[in-house]
Design a protein around this motif. Structure first.
Motif, mmCIF file in Angstrom:
data_model
loop_
_atom_site.group_PDB
_atom_site.id
_atom_site.type_symbol
_atom_site.label_atom_id
_atom_site.label_comp_id
_atom_site.label_asym_id
_atom_site.label_seq_id
_atom_site.Cartn_x
_atom_site.Cartn_y
_atom_site.Cartn_z
ATOM 1 N N GLU A 40 0.832 -1.201 0.000
ATOM 2 C CA GLU A 40 0.000 0.000 0.000
ATOM 3 C C GLU A 40 0.871 1.257 0.000
ATOM 4 O O GLU A 40 0.513 2.277 -0.595
ATOM 5 C CB GLU A 40 -0.920 0.007 1.224
ATOM 6 C CG GLU A 40 -2.031 -1.031 1.197
ATOM 7 C CD GLU A 40 -3.180 -0.634 0.272
ATOM 8 O OE1 GLU A 40 -3.072 0.394 -0.413
ATOM 9 O OE2 GLU A 40 -4.178 -1.373 0.225
ATOM 10 N N THR A 42 3.527 1.754 -1.532
ATOM 11 C CA THR A 42 4.150 2.014 -2.829
ATOM 12 C C THR A 42 3.298 2.923 -3.707
ATOM 13 O O THR A 42 3.739 3.345 -4.777
ATOM 14 C CB THR A 42 4.389 0.707 -3.601
ATOM 15 O OG1 THR A 42 3.122 0.120 -3.964
ATOM 16 C CG2 THR A 42 5.188 -0.273 -2.772
ATOM 17 N N LYS A 43 2.096 3.219 -3.259
ATOM 18 C CA LYS A 43 1.165 3.982 -4.098
ATOM 19 C C LYS A 43 1.340 5.499 -3.982
ATOM 20 O O LYS A 43 0.613 6.250 -4.611
ATOM 21 C CB LYS A 43 -0.276 3.611 -3.739
ATOM 22 C CG LYS A 43 -0.615 2.148 -4.020
ATOM 23 C CD LYS A 43 -2.059 1.857 -3.661
ATOM 24 C CE LYS A 43 -2.415 0.422 -3.949
ATOM 25 N NZ LYS A 43 -3.831 0.136 -3.604
ATOM 26 N N THR A 50 8.462 6.327 -1.678
ATOM 27 C CA THR A 50 7.942 4.985 -2.008
ATOM 28 C C THR A 50 9.042 3.999 -2.365
ATOM 29 O O THR A 50 8.785 2.809 -2.491
ATOM 30 C CB THR A 50 6.954 5.075 -3.188
ATOM 31 O OG1 THR A 50 7.642 5.591 -4.335
ATOM 32 C CG2 THR A 50 5.780 5.965 -2.840
ATOM 33 N N TRP A 83 0.316 0.238 -10.640
ATOM 34 C CA TRP A 83 -0.720 0.298 -9.607
ATOM 35 C C TRP A 83 -1.626 -0.916 -9.656
ATOM 36 O O TRP A 83 -1.993 -1.490 -8.654
ATOM 37 C CB TRP A 83 -1.551 1.579 -9.781
ATOM 38 C CG TRP A 83 -0.823 2.821 -9.386
ATOM 39 C CD1 TRP A 83 0.446 3.181 -9.742
ATOM 40 C CD2 TRP A 83 -1.309 3.851 -8.533
ATOM 41 N NE1 TRP A 83 0.788 4.382 -9.192
ATOM 42 C CE2 TRP A 83 -0.278 4.834 -8.441
ATOM 43 C CE3 TRP A 83 -2.502 4.067 -7.855
ATOM 44 C CZ2 TRP A 83 -0.425 5.990 -7.684
ATOM 45 C CZ3 TRP A 83 -2.633 5.227 -7.121
ATOM 46 C CH2 TRP A 83 -1.608 6.174 -7.027
ATOM 47 N N THR A 84 -2.013 -1.332 -10.860
ATOM 48 C CA THR A 84 -2.948 -2.453 -10.986
ATOM 49 C C THR A 84 -2.349 -3.738 -10.444
ATOM 50 O O THR A 84 -3.022 -4.520 -9.768
ATOM 51 C CB THR A 84 -3.354 -2.639 -12.451
ATOM 52 O OG1 THR A 84 -3.895 -1.422 -12.952
ATOM 53 C CG2 THR A 84 -4.380 -3.750 -12.588
ATOM 54 N N TRP A 86 -0.001 -4.180 -8.124
ATOM 55 C CA TRP A 86 0.060 -4.225 -6.665
ATOM 56 C C TRP A 86 -1.330 -4.370 -6.060
ATOM 57 O O TRP A 86 -1.495 -5.014 -5.029
ATOM 58 C CB TRP A 86 0.762 -2.977 -6.128
ATOM 59 C CG TRP A 86 2.242 -3.017 -6.363
ATOM 60 C CD1 TRP A 86 2.965 -2.226 -7.188
ATOM 61 C CD2 TRP A 86 3.172 -3.936 -5.778
ATOM 62 N NE1 TRP A 86 4.298 -2.583 -7.157
ATOM 63 C CE2 TRP A 86 4.455 -3.622 -6.301
ATOM 64 C CE3 TRP A 86 3.058 -4.990 -4.863
ATOM 65 C CZ2 TRP A 86 5.602 -4.333 -5.939
ATOM 66 C CZ3 TRP A 86 4.195 -5.689 -4.502
ATOM 67 C CH2 TRP A 86 5.450 -5.361 -5.031
ATOM 68 N N ASP A 87 -2.348 -3.814 -6.708
ATOM 69 C CA ASP A 87 -3.718 -3.992 -6.214
ATOM 70 C C ASP A 87 -4.121 -5.456 -6.249
ATOM 71 O O ASP A 87 -4.756 -5.965 -5.318
ATOM 72 C CB ASP A 87 -4.707 -3.163 -7.046
ATOM 73 C CG ASP A 87 -4.683 -1.690 -6.677
ATOM 74 O OD1 ASP A 87 -4.165 -1.359 -5.589
ATOM 75 O OD2 ASP A 87 -5.189 -0.871 -7.471
#
Length: 262
Positions: A40, A42-43, A50, A83-84, A86-87
């Motif tokens: 989280e 890293t966002k 980050t 982002w995708t 890591w989500d």
């Protein structure tokens, strides 16, 4: 919250050695929680802030995958990066924590589930030959390679490297004919005249040949691809065979005494 280094140090906290948690679910849940926190982080929009959590999260990914593989191989298929990615990893970790907590909650209220003979209890020959392939979803090859390795151990033990066919290896190893100088036999331990010993020897011959034909050959030359469940069932059967074979005596020909166990 503990950091990454503490989680990998078995002396840093007692959960690593908890006798009430032999499968390590408490430690695994904690590890996933730390991973979620790092992922989280890293966002953020500031690259300098980050950079460190990103490096830590990347280092944790291999262990996270191994944990999730034990729960459900599908959960471990997430990709990281952007982002995708890591989500997806965070979602998989959350589900992994949920599954482990659900297991404890259900067992606390309904009692433990029936014991299972999972892969960790398989014979080392079968587990070693199949683990990586099984985890990667190569189910037919996992079964085929494990069966080949079991045959190879018997081929090496009896010295029958001249036999290329696995079926012939089993037929010769458990033949009811006396051992010959170039044809040692495998025999179930005990008095050969005992009916139970005779039954085991005959049964092992049929079991080994049957698994070679129905499990190894069918997996190596498939009409359809095995499911994970199908592979697990076949590998468990091969593990049983490997354990039984390991208990057998190697019998060689002796001109003075007939057959001698080694």
């Amino acid at each position: 919250m503990m950091d990454f280094d503490e989680l990998l140090d078995p002396e840093a906290w007692p959960y690593m050695k908890d006798p009430d948690d032999p499968l390590g679910h408490v430690w695994s849940s904690k590890f996933l929680e730390v991973f979620i926190e790092e992922a989280e982080s890293t966002k953020g929009l500031n690259p300098r802030k980050t950079r460190e959590p990103l490096a830590t999260a990347k280092q944790m990914v291999p262990t996270v995958r191994e944990i999730l593989l034990r729960l459900d191989p599908e959960l471990a298929k997430f990709r990281v990066g952007g982002w995708t990615g890591w989500d997806a990893a965070i979602d998989a970790a959350h589900e992994g924590i949920g599954r482990m907590r659900a297991k404890y909650e259900v067992e606390a209220r309904m009692g433990p589930s029936l014991p299972t003979a999972g892969p960790e209890q398989w014979h080392p020959t079968v587990l070693g030959a199949s683990r990586g392939l099984l985890n990667d979803g190569h189910f037919n090859q996992a079964v085929s390679d494990a069966a080949e390795q079991v045959v190879q151990t018997v081929r090496s033990r009896t010295g029958r490297t001249d036999l290329s066919s696995g079926t012939d290896v089993w037929r010769q190893a458990f033949s009811s004919q006396p051992a010959k100088p170039d044809s040692p036999r495998l025999r179930w331990p005990g008095n050969p005249a005992d009916s139970n010993v005779r039954s085991m020897n005959e049964g092992l011959l049929h079991l080994a040949q049957g698994l070679q034909l129905t499990v190894r050959n069918a997996a190596a030359h498939p009409v359809t691809q095995l499911s994970r469940q199908g592979a697990l069932e076949r590998l468990a059967a091969l593990s049983l065979l490997a354990n039984l074979v390991e208990r057998c005596d190697l019998v060689v020909a002796d001109f003075a005494q007939g057959e001698v166990s080694q």
